[in-house]
Design an enzyme around this catalytic site. Structure first.
Site, PDB file in Angstrom:
ATOM      1  N   TRP A  94       0.874  -1.183   0.000  1.00  0.00           N
ATOM      2  CA  TRP A  94       0.000   0.000   0.000  1.00  0.00           C
ATOM      3  C   TRP A  94       0.909   1.231   0.000  1.00  0.00           C
ATOM      4  O   TRP A  94       1.811   1.334   0.830  1.00  0.00           O
ATOM      5  CB  TRP A  94      -0.863  -0.049   1.261  1.00  0.00           C
ATOM      6  CG  TRP A  94      -1.875   1.045   1.426  1.00  0.00           C
ATOM      7  CD1 TRP A  94      -2.743   1.514   0.485  1.00  0.00           C
ATOM      8  CD2 TRP A  94      -2.155   1.773   2.625  1.00  0.00           C
ATOM      9  NE1 TRP A  94      -3.550   2.486   1.030  1.00  0.00           N
ATOM     10  CE2 TRP A  94      -3.205   2.669   2.348  1.00  0.00           C
ATOM     11  CE3 TRP A  94      -1.627   1.764   3.919  1.00  0.00           C
ATOM     12  CZ2 TRP A  94      -3.737   3.535   3.290  1.00  0.00           C
ATOM     13  CZ3 TRP A  94      -2.156   2.619   4.862  1.00  0.00           C
ATOM     14  CH2 TRP A  94      -3.190   3.493   4.557  1.00  0.00           C
ATOM     15  N   ASP A  97      -0.294  -5.338   9.431  1.00  0.00           N
ATOM     16  CA  ASP A  97      -1.384  -4.460   9.033  1.00  0.00           C
ATOM     17  C   ASP A  97      -2.571  -5.356   8.693  1.00  0.00           C
ATOM     18  O   ASP A  97      -2.501  -6.165   7.762  1.00  0.00           O
ATOM     19  CB  ASP A  97      -0.965  -3.621   7.816  1.00  0.00           C
ATOM     20  CG  ASP A  97      -2.046  -2.648   7.373  1.00  0.00           C
ATOM     21  OD1 ASP A  97      -3.233  -2.892   7.679  1.00  0.00           O
ATOM     22  OD2 ASP A  97      -1.705  -1.649   6.721  1.00  0.00           O
ATOM     23  N   LYS A 108     -13.417  -1.233   6.585  1.00  0.00           N
ATOM     24  CA  LYS A 108     -13.994  -2.110   5.554  1.00  0.00           C
ATOM     25  C   LYS A 108     -14.930  -3.133   6.188  1.00  0.00           C
ATOM     26  O   LYS A 108     -16.030  -3.357   5.690  1.00  0.00           O
ATOM     27  CB  LYS A 108     -12.889  -2.854   4.796  1.00  0.00           C
ATOM     28  CG  LYS A 108     -11.531  -2.171   4.800  1.00  0.00           C
ATOM     29  CD  LYS A 108     -11.329  -1.195   3.680  1.00  0.00           C
ATOM     30  CE  LYS A 108     -10.063  -0.378   3.925  1.00  0.00           C
ATOM     31  NZ  LYS A 108      -9.635   0.398   2.803  1.00  0.00           N
TER      32      LYS A 108
HETATM   33  N1  KET Z   1      -3.853  -0.561   5.617  1.00  0.00           N
HETATM   34  C1  KET Z   1      -4.102  -1.027   4.394  1.00  0.00           C
HETATM   35  C2  KET Z   1      -3.360  -2.202   3.892  1.00  0.00           C
HETATM   36  C3  KET Z   1      -5.080  -0.392   3.621  1.00  0.00           C
HETATM   37  O1  KET Z   1      -5.329  -0.894   2.425  1.00  0.00           O
HETATM   38  C4  KET Z   1      -5.765   0.729   4.123  1.00  0.00           C
HETATM   39  C5  KET Z   1      -6.731   1.449   3.277  1.00  0.00           C
HETATM   40  C6  KET Z   1      -5.468   1.150   5.415  1.00  0.00           C
HETATM   41  C7  KET Z   1      -4.490   0.477   6.129  1.00  0.00           C
HETATM   42  C8  KET Z   1      -6.140   2.322   6.061  1.00  0.00           C
HETATM   43  O2  KET Z   1      -7.407   2.071   6.517  1.00  0.00           O
HETATM   44  P1  KET Z   1      -8.125   2.966   7.650  1.00  0.00           P
HETATM   45  O3  KET Z   1      -9.382   3.419   7.052  1.00  0.00           O
HETATM   46  O4  KET Z   1      -7.218   4.097   8.023  1.00  0.00           O
HETATM   47  O5  KET Z   1      -8.327   2.048   8.801  1.00  0.00           O
HETATM   48  N2  KET Z   1      -6.735   1.308   2.021  1.00  0.00           N
HETATM   49  C9  KET Z   1      -7.641   1.866   1.026  1.00  0.00           C
HETATM   50  C10 KET Z   1      -8.012   3.288   1.205  1.00  0.00           C
HETATM   51  C11 KET Z   1      -6.855   4.215   1.340  1.00  0.00           C
HETATM   52  O6  KET Z   1      -5.933   4.229   0.501  1.00  0.00           O
HETATM   53  O7  KET Z   1      -6.873   4.985   2.337  1.00  0.00           O
HETATM   54  C12 KET Z   1      -7.059   1.603  -0.360  1.00  0.00           C
HETATM   55  O8  KET Z   1      -5.951   1.053  -0.483  1.00  0.00           O
HETATM   56  O9  KET Z   1      -7.716   1.929  -1.352  1.00  0.00           O
END
Ligand code: KET
Length: 396
Positions: free
Chosen positions: A130, A211, A246
């Protein structure tokens, strides 16, 4: 004052969402950001979450500051969700969990903590990962390097290369690992591979930083936490940042946590204290509504079983649209190997498309992917999958 600063080019993921929203073509399909949409293409409000909100409103409680570490009921539920309620690490008091502002907040608090207490370590992330992982840890002052992970030739995992790389790292190196549903590739370690990895982490005295953003989107709540539970059983000290964005479809509520599973209760107490101080210095304390939501949904037996059912439905739908996409692609271009669509797990599929091919998908077909070639399968529906398949075969 600020005329000298560099312009921000924008985030590769959020910028695409903006572009998608501005696109007036009615047949547009958003497969860019990691957000789960339902079969009608809507962002769902889970009935379990809605009922939790109804109860929270009905309780009409006051809104005090939470402590730096967050709401106790939320933290307890999170630790049990990660480890399973009976895990000995919980009874031994060696798990320090704080509620954070999304898992991003958790990742960042952990990064700042580590920069203070392991200042000579580098951070190692999977190749690829990511995008924001690198930004976050570099932002905390770390040098970020990559270990081998995805095998473009096979669409699988370079597990032996990964192990060989980790075996060569200096002690106390920080190794960021996706617990399940790897972003962006959808390629995960099997349980046997986690079992082979853990002794290497131990022998090299590495610090695993998991993560877990997609618990329940891969194979199930417990299955997706295999690595967390196995690492905890091994007695290694490690971090895990987890998200409900999610799994509860509560993206904007910022529900997440950071846990440090330690070798002893004394170590966990020390870590918790410094995590609290880290939070105090950044945002002081997390949000009450986020905490109440998580505590209600996980802590009430009825809401919990509703949520588990809703999560299973989301997981099932993603499998179904994967299957549908695979079937359409094979029918349209049987000479091409589409096996990766089925073998990869979770929200993402890594198509191997170049940035130029992704641009063509967007410009010519109104189908939005991330420029790395990552496709969010949760944006597919039975209604749009055919159009997406047609577009994909036109650009490969
Ligand atoms: N870790 C990973 C691996 C991840 O894909 C995301 C979000 C997050 C953490 C952050 O999630 P939070 O909502 O802060 O708990 N990924 C999606 C959204 C983004 O980029 O913020 C994505 O990859 O599209």
């Amino acid at each position: 004052m600020f005329e000298h600063i560099t312009p921000y080019a924008g985030d590769p993921i959020f910028a695409l969402v903006d572009a998608f929203n501005q696109d007036s073509r009615p047949h547009k399909v958003n497969l860019s950001i990691g957000i789960y949409f339902d079969e009608q293409g809507r962002l769902p409000v889970l009935p379990s979450v809605q009922e939790a909100e109804r109860r929270i409103l009905a309780e009409g409680g006051a809104k005090p500051y939470l402590p730096m570490e967050g709401l106790a009921a939320c933290r307890t539920q999170v630790a049990q969700l990660l480890l399973g309620p009976q895990h000995p690490a919980l009874a031994e008091g060696r798990v320090a969990t704080i509620q954070t502002v999304g898992s991003s907040g958790g990742l960042k608090v952990g990064a700042d903590f580590l920069r203070t207490w392991l200042p000579n370590s580098d951070v190692w992330v999977s190749d690829p990962t990511w995008d924001n992982h690198r930004s976050m840890f570099e932002g905390s002052g770390f040098t970020v390097k990559a270990y081998p992970y995805y095998d473009a030739a096979t669409g699988g995992l370079r597990f032996e290369d990964m192990l060989a790389c980790l075996k060569g790292l200096p002690p106390r190196s920080i190794v960021l690992l996706h617990a399940c549903c790897h972003n962006p590739t959808g390629v995960d370690l099997s349980s046997a591979q986690w079992d082979a990895l853990i002794p290497v982490l131990r022998e090299r005295q590495l610090l695993p930083y998991l993560d877990l953003a997609y618990q329940g989107f891969g194979q199930g709540i417990a299955e997706d936490a295999y690595s967390v539970r196995a690492l905890a059983a091994s007695g290694l000290t490690f971090f895990v940042a987890n998200s409900f964005s999610k799994s509860m479809s509560v993206y904007g509520e910022r529900c997440g946590a950071l846990s440090a599973v330690c070798a002893s209760q004394a170590e966990a107490d020390l870590v918790l204290g410094q995590l609290r101080y880290t939070v105090r210095r950044i945002y002081s304390s997390p949000g009450l509504h986020a905490a109440s939501l998580v505590a209600h949904v996980l802590g009430d037996a009825d809401l919990r079983s509703m949520w588990e059912g809703e999560l299973a439905q989301m997981r099932q739908r993603m499998l179904e649209v994967r299957q549908a996409l695979h079937t359409r692609l094979c029918a349209l271009a049987p000479q091409h190997d589409w096996g990766y669509v089925l073998s990869q797990r979770g929200m993402f599929s890594y198509t191997g498309l170049s940035a130029e091919q992704v641009d063509r998908l967007r410009e010519e077909h109104a189908v939005y992917l991330i420029r790395s070639g990552r496709l969010c399968v949760a944006g597919l529906t039975q209604a749009n999958v055919d159009r997406v398949a047609q577009a994909l075969v036109k650009v490969v």
